[in-house]
Design a protein around this motif. Sequence first.
Motif, PDB file in Angstrom:
ATOM      1  N   GLY A   1      -8.699 -20.683  12.622  1.00 55.80           N
ATOM      2  CA  GLY A   1     -10.173 -19.326  13.224  1.00 55.80           C
ATOM      3  C   GLY A   1      -9.180 -18.913  12.715  1.00 55.80           C
ATOM      4  O   GLY A   1      -9.533 -17.287  14.232  1.00 55.80           O
TER       5      GLY A   1
ATOM      6  N   GLU B   1     -15.243 -22.726  20.875  1.00 61.75           N
ATOM      7  CA  GLU B   1     -16.537 -22.749  19.547  1.00 61.75           C
ATOM      8  C   GLU B   1     -16.311 -20.807  19.915  1.00 61.75           C
ATOM      9  O   GLU B   1     -17.421 -20.051  18.613  1.00 61.75           O
ATOM     10  CB  GLU B   1     -18.182 -22.582  20.266  1.00 61.75           C
TER      11      GLU B   1
ATOM     12  N   PRO C   1     -14.251 -17.989  19.101  1.00 59.57           N
ATOM     13  CA  PRO C   1     -13.643 -16.969  18.274  1.00 59.57           C
ATOM     14  C   PRO C   1     -11.716 -17.616  18.681  1.00 59.57           C
ATOM     15  O   PRO C   1     -11.552 -17.007  20.051  1.00 59.57           O
ATOM     16  CB  PRO C   1     -13.374 -15.986  17.372  1.00 59.57           C
ATOM     17  N   GLN C   2     -10.976 -17.566  17.541  1.00 56.59           N
ATOM     18  CA  GLN C   2      -9.059 -17.825  18.073  1.00 56.59           C
ATOM     19  C   GLN C   2      -9.478 -16.192  19.499  1.00 56.59           C
ATOM     20  O   GLN C   2      -8.871 -16.494  20.142  1.00 56.59           O
ATOM     21  CB  GLN C   2      -7.928 -18.046  17.341  1.00 56.59           C
TER      22      GLN C   2
ATOM     23  N   LYS D   1     -10.929 -13.608  20.461  1.00 56.36           N
ATOM     24  CA  LYS D   1     -11.646 -13.492  21.056  1.00 56.36           C
ATOM     25  C   LYS D   1     -11.036 -14.291  22.344  1.00 56.36           C
ATOM     26  O   LYS D   1     -10.813 -14.162  23.681  1.00 56.36           O
ATOM     27  CB  LYS D   1     -13.281 -14.004  21.060  1.00 56.36           C
ATOM     28  N   ARG D   2     -10.652 -15.499  22.145  1.00 47.76           N
ATOM     29  CA  ARG D   2     -10.078 -16.825  23.052  1.00 47.76           C
ATOM     30  C   ARG D   2      -8.834 -15.728  23.963  1.00 47.76           C
ATOM     31  O   ARG D   2      -8.897 -15.747  25.233  1.00 47.76           O
ATOM     32  CB  ARG D   2      -9.740 -17.970  22.826  1.00 47.76           C
TER      33      ARG D   2
END
Length: 420
Positions: A150, A319, A321-322, A324-325
Amino acid sequence: MTDAPNSNPQTLDPKSSAIQEERDITGSKPIDNTEEKLPFEALELTEPVAKALKDMGFSYCSPIQAKSLPYSLSGHDVLGKAQTGTGKTAAFLVAAFEDLLRQPPPEERFAGEARALIIAPTRELVMQIAKDAKAIGKYTDLKVHTLVGGMDFNKQLNALHSQHVDILVATPGRLLDMCERREVYLDQAEVLVIDEADRMLDMGFIPQVKRIVRMTPQKTHRQTMLFSATFSNDVLRLSEQWMHEPVTVEIEPESVATDTVEQLVYLVSSDEKLPLLVNLIHQPDVKNLMVFANRRDECRRLHEKLRNKGFRVGLLSGEIPQGKRLKTLEDFKAGRLQALIATDVAGRGIHIDGVSHVVNYMLPEEPEDYVHRIGRTGRAGNSGKSISFACENDAFRLPAIEELLGRKLVCEQPPEHLLG
């Protein structure tokens, strides 16, 4: 390899009442009650590691560190039963750094050739372990690399080629991909750490991990540390395959469900859950709130419903994206979000101080996940509150949770003002 200490590992355990609030190294306070705790200086660590721990404000071992480090520092394999938030990350990192610092690196080294490998099930946990590793190793010249899915593949590849790989922290999928492309080599690994083995099983990663372990030296020619929140039969079978005469250390879940967390269970109907959560968010004592559900789709629907009601909420699930996390986590830490909705997988290994409330919107399917969830609050000596919503669909899970905790949970009807 030196002999194990003469004492049984159980004798190194400080009284649980004196150490209940110990947490992972990052973002935590040292414990004031030092009467029966094992000081790090008693372990005779190398000067760079000892200095970094001192800078971080840590002088005394947590129980898992006190039980495991005298053995892992002697080169023994360690099989550890410990929850997130008990200090296990520092336990295996200190041991790994000490091994690498005391053993000179090979004269000839190749790009992507790791000396120590740490495998963890989630991207968040990998990033947290790497952050802790860089803090512990800041006075050394050892290089810490991460491999996670990701995120930019070429950026991670360029980093591998730009400097030696001393400690590699990775999720199984991206690591296996790099190994199969012959960008990473594990045949010289001196230390292998498998973190959260039970979660690896839950997520279906074990076939990948087995292939990765086969790429490392045989178990008598490496040091292996395996940590798991539970010792299921599957975990124990894996330890037999991967480890050589391991020392077993256990920290019981009760030491994680600390007295600093007030635990309530509200008996509600499924229709009452959303209005109850909305009213909870409005309460003046709710500063920041983590909400757990069991599946991605359940978290997604709850996130959407709260956003439609005008709340500033973030979503953490596999689910997302990294990038955004990570942005969501930063926003939550900075107080820009009122609540964070998470699955258990995404919530594992997240270290955030100051979480005032945890809500179990749905009771977890695995009792151990309850302990992980409530461990998000009551950290670093602060008080916190855990509120579980038990409805007709999941109240049957309570007895197993209570059995794990060794205590009954307070079950009550929610106050009228929270349902209005």
